[in-house]
Write a protein that holds these residues in place. Structure first.
Motif, PDB file in Angstrom:
ATOM      1  N   ALA A 179      61.048  59.183  43.210  1.00 17.33           N
ATOM      2  CA  ALA A 179      62.148  59.975  43.772  1.00 17.33           C
ATOM      3  C   ALA A 179      63.189  60.315  42.708  1.00 17.33           C
ATOM      4  O   ALA A 179      63.819  61.377  42.760  1.00 17.33           O
ATOM      5  CB  ALA A 179      62.797  59.218  44.928  1.00 17.33           C
ATOM      6  N   ALA A 180      63.346  59.434  41.726  1.00 22.19           N
ATOM      7  CA  ALA A 180      64.293  59.671  40.634  1.00 22.19           C
ATOM      8  C   ALA A 180      63.719  60.577  39.547  1.00 22.19           C
ATOM      9  O   ALA A 180      64.411  60.925  38.595  1.00 22.19           O
ATOM     10  CB  ALA A 180      64.720  58.341  40.025  1.00 22.19           C
ATOM     11  N   GLY A 181      62.447  60.936  39.669  1.00 16.72           N
ATOM     12  CA  GLY A 181      61.828  61.824  38.697  1.00 16.72           C
ATOM     13  C   GLY A 181      61.315  61.143  37.447  1.00 16.72           C
ATOM     14  O   GLY A 181      61.045  61.808  36.446  1.00 16.72           O
ATOM     15  N   LEU A 182      61.146  59.815  37.489  1.00 17.39           N
ATOM     16  CA  LEU A 182      60.668  59.092  36.310  1.00 17.39           C
ATOM     17  C   LEU A 182      59.155  58.927  36.288  1.00 17.39           C
ATOM     18  O   LEU A 182      58.585  58.643  35.234  1.00 17.39           O
ATOM     19  CB  LEU A 182      61.346  57.729  36.221  1.00 17.39           C
ATOM     20  N   LEU A 183      58.533  59.099  37.438  1.00 14.85           N
ATOM     21  CA  LEU A 183      57.071  59.054  37.478  1.00 14.85           C
ATOM     22  C   LEU A 183      56.560  59.974  38.572  1.00 14.85           C
ATOM     23  O   LEU A 183      57.314  60.405  39.440  1.00 14.85           O
ATOM     24  CB  LEU A 183      56.556  57.618  37.664  1.00 14.85           C
ATOM     25  N   THR A 184      55.292  60.288  38.479  1.00 24.38           N
ATOM     26  CA  THR A 184      54.649  61.128  39.481  1.00 24.38           C
ATOM     27  C   THR A 184      53.571  60.332  40.188  1.00 24.38           C
ATOM     28  O   THR A 184      53.014  59.387  39.624  1.00 24.38           O
ATOM     29  CB  THR A 184      53.994  62.383  38.855  1.00 24.38           C
ATOM     30  N   ARG A 210      42.903  57.551  46.974  1.00 21.07           N
ATOM     31  CA  ARG A 210      43.501  56.766  45.888  1.00 21.07           C
ATOM     32  C   ARG A 210      44.718  57.484  45.334  1.00 21.07           C
ATOM     33  O   ARG A 210      44.748  58.707  45.296  1.00 21.07           O
ATOM     34  CB  ARG A 210      42.500  56.540  44.766  1.00 21.07           C
ATOM     35  N   SER A 211      45.678  56.698  44.894  1.00 21.99           N
ATOM     36  CA  SER A 211      46.876  57.241  44.263  1.00 21.99           C
ATOM     37  C   SER A 211      46.899  56.827  42.803  1.00 21.99           C
ATOM     38  O   SER A 211      46.481  55.718  42.457  1.00 21.99           O
ATOM     39  CB  SER A 211      48.136  56.723  44.945  1.00 21.99           C
ATOM     40  N   SER A 212      47.392  57.714  41.978  1.00 22.44           N
ATOM     41  CA  SER A 212      47.552  57.426  40.562  1.00 22.44           C
ATOM     42  C   SER A 212      48.998  57.724  40.188  1.00 22.44           C
ATOM     43  O   SER A 212      49.588  58.702  40.668  1.00 22.44           O
ATOM     44  CB  SER A 212      46.603  58.298  39.739  1.00 22.44           C
ATOM     45  N   TYR A 213      49.561  56.880  39.351  1.00 26.60           N
ATOM     46  CA  TYR A 213      50.953  57.023  38.939  1.00 26.60           C
ATOM     47  C   TYR A 213      51.005  57.267  37.443  1.00 26.60           C
ATOM     48  O   TYR A 213      50.244  56.659  36.683  1.00 26.60           O
ATOM     49  CB  TYR A 213      51.743  55.766  39.308  1.00 26.60           C
ATOM     50  N   ALA A 214      51.931  58.134  37.023  1.00 24.56           N
ATOM     51  CA  ALA A 214      52.078  58.450  35.601  1.00 24.56           C
ATOM     52  C   ALA A 214      53.546  58.738  35.306  1.00 24.56           C
ATOM     53  O   ALA A 214      54.279  59.225  36.174  1.00 24.56           O
ATOM     54  CB  ALA A 214      51.230  59.660  35.229  1.00 24.56           C
ATOM     55  N   LEU A 215      53.955  58.447  34.097  1.00 22.25           N
ATOM     56  CA  LEU A 215      55.327  58.749  33.685  1.00 22.25           C
ATOM     57  C   LEU A 215      55.519  60.249  33.541  1.00 22.25           C
ATOM     58  O   LEU A 215      54.634  60.953  33.059  1.00 22.25           O
ATOM     59  CB  LEU A 215      55.646  58.067  32.358  1.00 22.25           C
ATOM     60  N   THR A 216      56.689  60.718  33.935  1.00 21.85           N
ATOM     61  CA  THR A 216      57.099  62.094  33.666  1.00 21.85           C
ATOM     62  C   THR A 216      57.736  62.104  32.278  1.00 21.85           C
ATOM     63  O   THR A 216      57.946  61.037  31.681  1.00 21.85           O
ATOM     64  CB  THR A 216      58.142  62.567  34.697  1.00 21.85           C
ATOM     65  N   PRO A 217      58.094  63.261  31.751  1.00 25.52           N
ATOM     66  CA  PRO A 217      58.827  63.262  30.476  1.00 25.52           C
ATOM     67  C   PRO A 217      60.123  62.440  30.539  1.00 25.52           C
ATOM     68  O   PRO A 217      60.483  61.784  29.565  1.00 25.52           O
ATOM     69  CB  PRO A 217      59.109  64.748  30.237  1.00 25.52           C
ATOM     70  N   HIS A 218      60.805  62.441  31.688  1.00 25.87           N
ATOM     71  CA  HIS A 218      62.023  61.620  31.829  1.00 25.87           C
ATOM     72  C   HIS A 218      61.685  60.128  31.780  1.00 25.87           C
ATOM     73  O   HIS A 218      62.403  59.345  31.167  1.00 25.87           O
ATOM     74  CB  HIS A 218      62.745  61.935  33.140  1.00 25.87           C
TER      75      HIS A 218
END
Length: 128
Positions: free
Chosen positions: A72-77, A87-95
């Motif tokens: 929600a803070a835009g630090l990961l997707t 399945r869900s996958s999480y990754a860092l955003t540029p922020h």
């Protein structure tokens, strides 16, 4: 008897801290597990179970809460892959990736200034 100091204290920055920015940063990143979850994703995208393995001791509910807050803070997707099973996958955003720089600096500081206690956590300042 006169005691002479062995070394001078390092010069501290004289700039006033950006209090509003620090308040926002610590409100999100000062929560338990947030920094560790982001650090776990520094290795690359990961599923929920992989993140849980990279952050020992975190409960499923706490991990789900932190992942939701950081997204929600835009630090990961979060990317959902449909199909049995979903399945869900999480990754860092540029922020989120940019946060790894101060996170690494914090890790260096902790290694240099916080002693390891018997429970494995820091807490005692080193002197020496």
């Amino acid at each position: 008897m006169t005691i002479k100091p062995t070394s001078a204290a390092p010069e501290r920055p004289r700039l006033p801290p950006p209090v509003d920015a620090l308040t926002r940063a610590f409100a999100l990143l000062g929560k338990r597990w947030s920094g560790l979850v982001l650090a776990a994703l520094a290795k690359g995208p990961a599923g929920f179970g992989e993140v849980r393995e990279r952050v020992p001791g975190i409960s499923d509910r706490m991990l789900a809460d932190r992942l939701h807050e950081l997204a929600a803070a835009g630090l990961l997707t979060r990317t959902v892959r449909h199909g049995p099973p979903v399945r869900s996958s999480y990754a860092l955003t540029p922020h989120g990736d940019a946060f790894l720089i101060p996170l690494a600096a914090l890790a260096v500081w902790a290694e240099e200034h916080l002693a390891i206690t018997p429970t494995g956590t820091g807490g005692t300042c080193r002197r020496g």
